[in-house]
Scaffold this motif. Structure first.
Motif, PDB file in Angstrom:
ATOM      1  N   THR B 370       0.837  -1.204   0.000  1.00 43.15           N
ATOM      2  CA  THR B 370       0.000   0.000   0.000  1.00 43.15           C
ATOM      3  C   THR B 370       0.870   1.251   0.000  1.00 43.15           C
ATOM      4  O   THR B 370       1.988   1.242   0.512  1.00 43.15           O
ATOM      5  CB  THR B 370      -0.919   0.032   1.234  1.00 43.15           C
ATOM      6  OG1 THR B 370      -0.119  -0.120   2.402  1.00 43.15           O
ATOM      7  CG2 THR B 370      -1.977  -1.056   1.189  1.00 43.15           C
ATOM      8  N   ASN B 371       0.319   2.304  -0.574  1.00 42.95           N
ATOM      9  CA  ASN B 371       1.047   3.571  -0.628  1.00 42.95           C
ATOM     10  C   ASN B 371       0.449   4.600   0.321  1.00 42.95           C
ATOM     11  O   ASN B 371       1.133   5.482   0.830  1.00 42.95           O
ATOM     12  CB  ASN B 371       1.018   4.108  -2.064  1.00 42.95           C
ATOM     13  CG  ASN B 371       1.819   5.382  -2.195  1.00 42.95           C
ATOM     14  OD1 ASN B 371       2.986   5.412  -1.811  1.00 42.95           O
ATOM     15  ND2 ASN B 371       1.196   6.440  -2.694  1.00 42.95           N
ATOM     16  N   LEU B 372      -0.879   4.488   0.558  1.00 43.50           N
ATOM     17  CA  LEU B 372      -1.577   5.447   1.406  1.00 43.50           C
ATOM     18  C   LEU B 372      -1.843   4.844   2.792  1.00 43.50           C
ATOM     19  O   LEU B 372      -1.603   5.466   3.825  1.00 43.50           O
ATOM     20  CB  LEU B 372      -2.900   5.815   0.727  1.00 43.50           C
ATOM     21  CG  LEU B 372      -3.583   7.100   1.118  1.00 43.50           C
ATOM     22  CD1 LEU B 372      -2.619   8.281   1.044  1.00 43.50           C
ATOM     23  CD2 LEU B 372      -4.771   7.334   0.175  1.00 43.50           C
ATOM     24  N   ASP B 423      -9.602   7.574  -2.920  1.00 34.87           N
ATOM     25  CA  ASP B 423      -8.160   7.341  -2.821  1.00 34.87           C
ATOM     26  C   ASP B 423      -7.862   6.037  -2.069  1.00 34.87           C
ATOM     27  O   ASP B 423      -6.898   5.336  -2.371  1.00 34.87           O
ATOM     28  CB  ASP B 423      -7.467   8.510  -2.105  1.00 34.87           C
ATOM     29  CG  ASP B 423      -7.593   9.821  -2.880  1.00 34.87           C
ATOM     30  OD1 ASP B 423      -8.046   9.771  -4.048  1.00 34.87           O
ATOM     31  OD2 ASP B 423      -7.266  10.878  -2.308  1.00 34.87           O
ATOM     32  N   TYR B 426      -8.560   3.240  -4.484  1.00 34.61           N
ATOM     33  CA  TYR B 426      -7.478   3.202  -5.457  1.00 34.61           C
ATOM     34  C   TYR B 426      -6.259   2.503  -4.870  1.00 34.61           C
ATOM     35  O   TYR B 426      -5.643   1.631  -5.498  1.00 34.61           O
ATOM     36  CB  TYR B 426      -7.122   4.629  -5.899  1.00 34.61           C
ATOM     37  CG  TYR B 426      -5.899   4.705  -6.783  1.00 34.61           C
ATOM     38  CD1 TYR B 426      -5.972   4.387  -8.139  1.00 34.61           C
ATOM     39  CD2 TYR B 426      -4.658   5.066  -6.246  1.00 34.61           C
ATOM     40  CE1 TYR B 426      -4.841   4.426  -8.935  1.00 34.61           C
ATOM     41  CE2 TYR B 426      -3.527   5.108  -7.036  1.00 34.61           C
ATOM     42  CZ  TYR B 426      -3.616   4.785  -8.378  1.00 34.61           C
ATOM     43  OH  TYR B 426      -2.496   4.810  -9.165  1.00 34.61           O
ATOM     44  N   ASP B 427      -5.916   2.869  -3.620  1.00 31.28           N
ATOM     45  CA  ASP B 427      -4.708   2.319  -2.993  1.00 31.28           C
ATOM     46  C   ASP B 427      -4.853   0.817  -2.760  1.00 31.28           C
ATOM     47  O   ASP B 427      -3.924   0.049  -3.046  1.00 31.28           O
ATOM     48  CB  ASP B 427      -4.435   3.044  -1.663  1.00 31.28           C
ATOM     49  CG  ASP B 427      -3.045   2.737  -1.131  1.00 31.28           C
ATOM     50  OD1 ASP B 427      -2.103   2.631  -1.944  1.00 31.28           O
ATOM     51  OD2 ASP B 427      -2.907   2.586   0.100  1.00 31.28           O
ATOM     52  N   GLN B 430      -4.698  -1.022  -6.212  1.00 34.30           N
ATOM     53  CA  GLN B 430      -3.351  -1.151  -6.802  1.00 34.30           C
ATOM     54  C   GLN B 430      -2.491  -2.113  -5.987  1.00 34.30           C
ATOM     55  O   GLN B 430      -1.714  -2.882  -6.540  1.00 34.30           O
ATOM     56  CB  GLN B 430      -2.688   0.235  -6.974  1.00 34.30           C
ATOM     57  CG  GLN B 430      -2.270   1.000  -5.723  1.00 34.30           C
ATOM     58  CD  GLN B 430      -0.988   0.487  -5.065  1.00 34.30           C
ATOM     59  OE1 GLN B 430      -0.168  -0.169  -5.714  1.00 34.30           O
ATOM     60  NE2 GLN B 430      -0.834   0.766  -3.776  1.00 34.30           N
ATOM     61  N   ALA B 431      -2.688  -2.129  -4.648  1.00 38.10           N
ATOM     62  CA  ALA B 431      -1.869  -3.011  -3.811  1.00 38.10           C
ATOM     63  C   ALA B 431      -2.251  -4.476  -4.036  1.00 38.10           C
ATOM     64  O   ALA B 431      -1.392  -5.361  -4.032  1.00 38.10           O
ATOM     65  CB  ALA B 431      -2.023  -2.637  -2.333  1.00 38.10           C
TER      66      ALA B 431
END
Ligand code: PLP
Lengths: 169, 434
Positions: B370-372, B423, B426-427, B430-431
């Motif tokens: 994860t990015n967020l 968001d 989205y996170d 993508q993860a």
């Protein structure tokens, strides 16, 4: 859990606060000479807040409790009495009111207060019938502490919401 | 009489108002409107007599900040007020609050019953550290409340549960458990950390004590450790005196004072403070109280967005191809949906779990991708958080305990924050694609 006494009695903060502000002299029926008893805690606290407290307890009549002369009964008290605080069982309140009613005018008594856990509806109605203000199932120390901020210091929910400064006590 | 005074009913302020105002009036001397940080260890006495009265608990006042502190007191009153309780006590953490609660209730040899659906740290505290103090915890599957009845013995002194359980998705039938506790003459203790008083008020359903890790949603920003004990004031200690000598027998350290008698409906918090905090010392610092007070002022706004975002994320995951299952009580297919509607009508919280079709490997990959979402061990932050409980918060448990707690090897836990909900989707998307 259900409490010992149904606390359905509703007093507004304003009602209690006016009583506490308007009172100078308090007779405590059932005052104890044993300093660890709750009545002793209450008496000492109220003295500290500037009230004149007159202990009543036949077993201790003539002795001093916390520096004040103890009386055998309420009629013996020579001074005027604003409030009578009753530290007795709920059933014993009836006879106490019998003693008080004849001397209400002479002593200028205005308030009958029954301690936490003490409730006697018929006695209260007789007192109210002659114009006395009545509080049941409350402690004046706790109510004083609650309404004037001190109880909040111990995390107690005072229920008070205000954007005004607290008066310093 | 009732009639005479009932006509003059006390005006009741709303929860949002009390979240901001309860416990904090302007400073009496300076008029400071926000609660000052009273960064002091001790407080002067008027004279020797005043000091003696304070030490004997005969008058109210400050002695030493291990016991009471004016900043901490504001937070205590605010939490007590929001829970509609009689009084509260703050501690250095949620775990400290749990320790003080059981220390104030139990003697060595006593037992209590706890839900098996709890924060893993609580299960560990109850299983191992409490055992060394002679306190035995019996864990029960409270999703069927009948299991509780058969576990109560003469030694049982309390029932403990999380109404909305960590790591998520499970809601316990609070009212039914309260009836059982009431019938047995023992207090029901509810850890209300994940729900907060904004979503659920356990006293309304018959709980006797409410606990919080204020570390989570109450402080709300991941800044400050803290805990709280709230008492309803309704438990009849004196009527159940044989079970609770700690509350009803004269205390030798206070000249024979009896907490239940002297302090009545706030006797429990006085005991936890005047004996528990005094002797073990896990007090909250004034600075942490200040951060928590400030955080709490937006509790009502934050919780609304927490549950709104959680619902969106749970629905997204529920229809995602890579997801095996989602355990969130706000989803209609959840077995706890109806209980959530009853006890958490404003939303089923923002901490929940889900499993990936790819199992353990896919889960590990997800939390690392994860990015967020932040990969860390906490809940109730403004930021969204992600965790693999089996290897972290619930690591100390046995396999069976982990499965029972809903923290098996395939489980991922989310704590949904206040970011833009798109968001978050989205996170996660993508993860999961990594
Ligand atoms: C439900 C619950 N109770 C208690 C605790 C313990 O609180 P603390 O970390 O403040 O000691 C936590 C912490 O994660 C929790 O989630």
């Amino acid at each position: 859990m259900t409490p010992k006494v149904p606390s359905s009695l509703i007093y507004t903060d304003d009602y209690i606060e006016k009583i506490l502000r308007g009172t100078r002299t308090i007779a405590i029926i059932g005052a104890s000479a044993n300093w660890v008893r709750p009545s002793s805690f209450v008496m000492k606290y109220l003295q500290g807040k500037g009230y004149q407290v007159l202990p009543v307890n036949p077993a201790r009549a003539g002795e001093e409790i916390l520096g004040s002369k103890c009386y055998a009964n309420i009629a013996e008290i020579p001074d005027q009495i604003d409030m009578v605080d009753i530290f007795r069982s709920s059933e014993s309140v009836g006879p106490v009111i019998d003693e008080i009613l004849p001397i209400v005018v002479e002593k200028n008594i205005r308030v009958i207060w029954m301690q936490l856990g003490v409730r006697n509806d018929s006695a209260a109605m007789r007192a109210e019938a002659v114009g006395l203000q009545v509080v049941m199932d409350r402690c004046p120390k706790i109510e004083y502490g609650r309404l004037f901020g001190e109880l909040s210091w111990s995390g107690v929910n005072s229920g008070v919401i205000s954007s005004k400064r607290r008066r310093i006590g | 009489m009732d009639e005479t005074n009932a006509s003059k009913i006390q005006y009741q302020y709303g929860l949002e108002t009390r979240t901001i105002h309860a416990g904090s009036r302007p400073d009496p001397v300076t008029g400071a409107r926000n609660t000052p940080i009273y960064q002091t260890t001790a407080y002067t006495f008027d004279d020797a007599n005043h000091a003696a009265d304070l030490f004997n608990l005969q008058t109210f006042g400050f002695i030493y900040s291990r016991l009471t502190n004016p900043t901490v007191a504001v937070l205590e009153e605010r939490i007590a007020n929001l829970e509609d309780g009689r009084a509260a006590l703050c501690a250095s953490s949620g775990h400290a609050a749990q320790f003080l609660t059981f220390f104030s209730l139990l003697n060595p040899g006593d037992e209590f019953i706890a839900s098996q659906n709890l924060y893993g740290g609580s299960i560990t505290q109850f299983t191992h550290s409490f055992k060394r103090l002679g306190w035995t915890c019996n864990f029960v599957d409270m999703t069927n409340v009948e299991n509780i009845k058969s576990s109560i013995s003469v030694k049982t002194k309390a029932i403990f549960l999380e109404v909305l359980a960590n790591p998520g998705g499970v809601v316990i039938d609070l009212e039914a458990v309260a009836k059982i506790a009431n019938g047995a003459g023992i207090p029901l203790i509810v850890d209300n950390t994940l729900a907060t008083p904004f979503l659920c008020q356990p006293f309304k359903w018959g709980a006797d004590l409410v606990l919080h890790s204020t570390t989570k949603f109450l402080s709300g920003h991941g800044t400050s450790l803290g805990g709280a004990i709230v008492e309803s004031g309704m438990f009849d200690w004196v009527g159940n005196a044989d079970k609770f000598p700690t509350m009803t027998e004269p205390d030798p350290a206070y000249h024979g004072l009896t907490f239940a008698e002297t302090f009545g409906d706030f006797g429990f918090t006085m005991k936890a403070r005047a004996v528990g905090l005094r002797d073990f010392g896990p007090c909250m610092s004034p600075a942490n109280a200040f951060y928590t007070i400030t955080g709490m002022e937006t509790l009502h706004l934050r919780m609304l967005r927490h549950v709104e975002n959680a619902q969106v994320v749970a629905e997204f995951l529920n229809s995602h191809n890579s997801v095996d299952w989602v355990s969130y009580a706000g989803l209609p297919k959840s077995p706890y949906y109806d209980l959530a509607k009853k006890y958490l009508p404003k939303g089923a919280g923002s901490v929940f779990t889900f499993g990936l079709k790819g199992g353990y490997e896919a889960g590990v990959k997800l939390v690392e991708s994860t990015n967020l979402f932040s990969h860390l061990a906490n809940v109730g932050d403004t930021r969204s958080l992600i965790l693999h409980p089996a290897s972290t918060t619930h690591r100390q448990l046995t396999d069976a305990q982990r499965d029972a707690a809903g923290a098996g090897p395939k489980v991922i836990r989310l704590s949904i924050g206040l970011e833009t909900s798109d968001d978050l989707l989205y996170d996660l998307d993508q993860a999961m694609a990594q």
